[in-house]
Design an enzyme around this catalytic site. Sequence first.
Site, PDB file in Angstrom:
ATOM      1  N   PRO A 192       7.113 -15.979 -14.460  1.00 43.84           N
ATOM      2  CA  PRO A 192       7.128 -16.453 -13.070  1.00 43.84           C
ATOM      3  C   PRO A 192       7.156 -17.977 -12.973  1.00 43.84           C
ATOM      4  O   PRO A 192       6.729 -18.686 -13.890  1.00 43.84           O
ATOM      5  CB  PRO A 192       5.821 -15.881 -12.499  1.00 43.84           C
ATOM      6  CG  PRO A 192       5.520 -14.694 -13.356  1.00 43.84           C
ATOM      7  CD  PRO A 192       5.983 -15.077 -14.725  1.00 43.84           C
ATOM      8  N   SER A 193       7.685 -18.449 -11.838  1.00 45.19           N
ATOM      9  CA  SER A 193       7.758 -19.877 -11.526  1.00 45.19           C
ATOM     10  C   SER A 193       8.594 -20.649 -12.545  1.00 45.19           C
ATOM     11  O   SER A 193       8.449 -21.857 -12.691  1.00 45.19           O
ATOM     12  CB  SER A 193       6.353 -20.492 -11.428  1.00 45.19           C
ATOM     13  OG  SER A 193       5.587 -19.834 -10.431  1.00 45.19           O
ATOM     14  N   ARG A 194       9.470 -19.945 -13.244  1.00 42.74           N
ATOM     15  CA  ARG A 194      10.344 -20.535 -14.261  1.00 42.74           C
ATOM     16  C   ARG A 194       9.557 -21.175 -15.403  1.00 42.74           C
ATOM     17  O   ARG A 194      10.097 -22.015 -16.134  1.00 42.74           O
ATOM     18  CB  ARG A 194      11.297 -21.559 -13.638  1.00 42.74           C
ATOM     19  CG  ARG A 194      12.174 -20.981 -12.544  1.00 42.74           C
ATOM     20  CD  ARG A 194      13.228 -21.948 -12.100  1.00 42.74           C
ATOM     21  NE  ARG A 194      13.966 -21.436 -10.955  1.00 42.74           N
ATOM     22  CZ  ARG A 194      14.944 -22.077 -10.336  1.00 42.74           C
ATOM     23  NH1 ARG A 194      15.311 -23.272 -10.775  1.00 42.74           N
ATOM     24  NH2 ARG A 194      15.559 -21.559  -9.300  1.00 42.74           N
ATOM     25  N   LEU A 195       8.310 -20.781 -15.554  1.00 38.13           N
ATOM     26  CA  LEU A 195       7.510 -21.280 -16.670  1.00 38.13           C
ATOM     27  C   LEU A 195       7.674 -20.317 -17.837  1.00 38.13           C
ATOM     28  O   LEU A 195       6.735 -19.657 -18.284  1.00 38.13           O
ATOM     29  CB  LEU A 195       6.042 -21.413 -16.243  1.00 38.13           C
ATOM     30  CG  LEU A 195       5.806 -22.412 -15.112  1.00 38.13           C
ATOM     31  CD1 LEU A 195       4.344 -22.430 -14.697  1.00 38.13           C
ATOM     32  CD2 LEU A 195       6.250 -23.821 -15.546  1.00 38.13           C
ATOM     33  N   HIS A 196       8.898 -20.246 -18.318  1.00 41.61           N
ATOM     34  CA  HIS A 196       9.268 -19.264 -19.319  1.00 41.61           C
ATOM     35  C   HIS A 196       8.632 -19.572 -20.671  1.00 41.61           C
ATOM     36  O   HIS A 196       8.289 -20.717 -20.974  1.00 41.61           O
ATOM     37  CB  HIS A 196      10.793 -19.230 -19.471  1.00 41.61           C
ATOM     38  CG  HIS A 196      11.520 -19.168 -18.170  1.00 41.61           C
ATOM     39  ND1 HIS A 196      11.243 -18.231 -17.202  1.00 41.61           N
ATOM     40  CD2 HIS A 196      12.522 -19.956 -17.681  1.00 41.61           C
ATOM     41  CE1 HIS A 196      12.049 -18.423 -16.164  1.00 41.61           C
ATOM     42  NE2 HIS A 196      12.818 -19.470 -16.420  1.00 41.61           N
TER      43      HIS A 196
END
Length: 224
Positions: A193-197
Amino acid sequence: MSDSLARHDDYDGPPFDESLIDRDPFVQLRRWLGDAEAAGLPDANAMVLGTVDPDGAPSSRTVLLKGLAGPDGPALEFVTNSESRKGIALASEQRVTLLFPWYALRRQVIVDGVAHPAPAALSDEYWATRPRGSQIGGWASRQSRPAADRAELERAVAAAEARFADVDAVPRPPHWGAWLVEPRSVEFWQGRPSRLHDRLVLERVPAAGRPAVDAAWRLLRRQP
């Protein structure tokens, strides 16, 4: 931008951190490949091969992973026509990238490595498993070369079929064979989530005085 093209914050994959990755990239790759197959992804073994042409131009295309075991240790195997664009590129520059794009699982694997021609015996072994029609196609197609129309290819197929009509086992063309990619680094990317890959990378650390296949692997995390 249409809604279908917009980026959404829907990366809700399972946690993936340093405690969950196997320190052997081939073990971890087999694990994720098994997950992709179990999820029913079409052509789960498809990977994008990136090469550099003799003139320096990059190119990419999809090939299929044929195996993960080379004669001298673990390696990623694919096959190609040595006279194709990628075959010519590989003869000029053997540094390559491979990408497994498992979008439905919010995962990808990126391999940076060096490609080497496989021993003839390994190419022969895989060639023998191909359907006869694919073998005929291997002789008929001048891969990557221009064709006037579909009929030109079909005439070449008919000629190859006639050539081997009385042959039980179609021989392997001299221009066709397997390549083995020896990784230098393997990145396992898990969408979050939130592009916090999560981006966990295993880098090869050759052991002093020992072959590369005996190398250890160093784990590092890259920021998303």
